[in-house]
Motif scaffolding. Structure first.
Motif: not given
Length: 325
Positions: A115-116, A122-123, A141-142, A199-200
């Motif tokens: 996630p990191i 994405l940033n 998917p979450h 993602g979440y």
């Protein structure tokens, strides 16, 4: 000196004696009257914690009793650490500890950094449409329920009809029942969880990166820093406090492997690798109706988690100056 002048001090003294000071309100009462809307807002979660978390702790005592439904909690005989000793001497003890810690550490090592990395990637994306598409695809998917997720896993990995098995057959590999091989269970459980939750889980890191001062990026650009340098010197230091807190929480629940997904993925062929404390408590306590024994096992699990949380928090406070308390 006139009588009127002499009587003034006497009158002042009499007024001071008859004067009654108003009662001082307690600071909490004063704050309650001033900020009653905020207290009303916090009341529901406080009631939730009291009713569903703290009051049920009275029932923990059945771990130290031979609980009988007829006699009730208070009428059941006290047996001390009998059920704890039975669990420690059980042939399943080390198997449960090994599976629980193994799956937890595997999930932590595989799932914590992703996630990191996703948040950092994405940033760096500047195209709004592409960035939103990636976020939607990774977040979706979450929201798939655990039952549906396990059904998808079983259908994809089942022999004869599974997509993965058909692909392996086309490549010349023999038919394999992936869900029936104990050595594959941990990897299937962990990586499906990583795919579902990355993602979440990245949202909190994206929110932290959103708070970075844009002038830092501009100064780095003026100095000729590359994107990797910006990530190393600006983004990563920003994520350190959040990352440490999330790591402490993850290590503090290292013995709390989720029940639902593991139980749904279990079958007689992979039990040796999939039986963890939570599923064992369910089978012994609810199915076997051995409430005292299962309560002792659950209490042991919670105490270990609490000890780990306190230790990791203390180490983090000394090493990085970031901690929960």
């Amino acid at each position: 000196m006139s009588r009127a002048t002499e009587s003034i001090p006497a009158k002042l003294e009499l007024q001071q004696r008859n004067h009654v000071e108003p009662k001082r309100q307690h600071p909490f009462i004063k704050s309650l009257k001033k900020h009653w809307e905020l207290y009303l807002l916090v009341l529901p979660p406080v009631l939730y914690l009291l009713i569903f978390k703290y009051i049920p702790m009275v029932g923990v005592q059945i771990a130290f009793k031979d609980f009988s439904v007829v006699k009730g909690i208070w009428g059941s005989p006290w047996v001390g650490f009998k059920h704890f000793e039975a669990f420690f001497e059980s042939p399943n003890f080390w198997l449960l500890i090994k599976n629980t810690i193994g799956i937890s550490f595997y999930s932590l090592i595989a799932g914590f950094p992703i996630p990191i990395l996703l948040a950092l990637a994405l940033n760096e994306i500047r195209t709004g449409y592409f960035k939103k598409t990636v976020q939607m695809v990774t977040y979706a998917p979450h929201f798939i329920s655990t039952v549906v997720m396990v059904s998808i896993i079983i259908l994809m990995l089942s022999p004869h009809v599974g997509v993965v098995d058909k692909l392996f057959t086309l490549l010349g590999f023999p038919m394999t029942n992936f869900m029936g091989i104990p050595e594959y269970f941990k990897s299937i459980y962990v990586w499906s969880g990583v795919w579902q939750g990355m993602g979440y889980s990245s949202i909190i890191y994206i929110a932290a990166l959103a708070g970075v001062d844009p002038s830092l990026y501009e100064a780095a650009k003026m100095d000729g820093a590359s994107r990797l340098r910006k990530i190393w010197h600006i983004d990563l230091p920003t994520l350190v406090p959040v990352t440490v807190i999330m790591l402490i929480l993850s290590l503090g629940s290292i013995m709390g492997v989720g029940f639902e997904k593991i139980y749904l993925m279990q079958n007689p062929l992979n039990t040796s690798a999939s039986e963890v404390i939570s599923t064992y408590v369910y089978k012994v306590g609810l199915i076997g109706a051995n409430f005292s024994f299962s309560s002792a096992v659950g209490l042991f699990n919670s105490i270990i988690n609490l000890i780990l949380l306190v230790i990791v928090n203390g180490i983090s406070r000394k090493v990085s100056q970031n901690s929960l308390w």
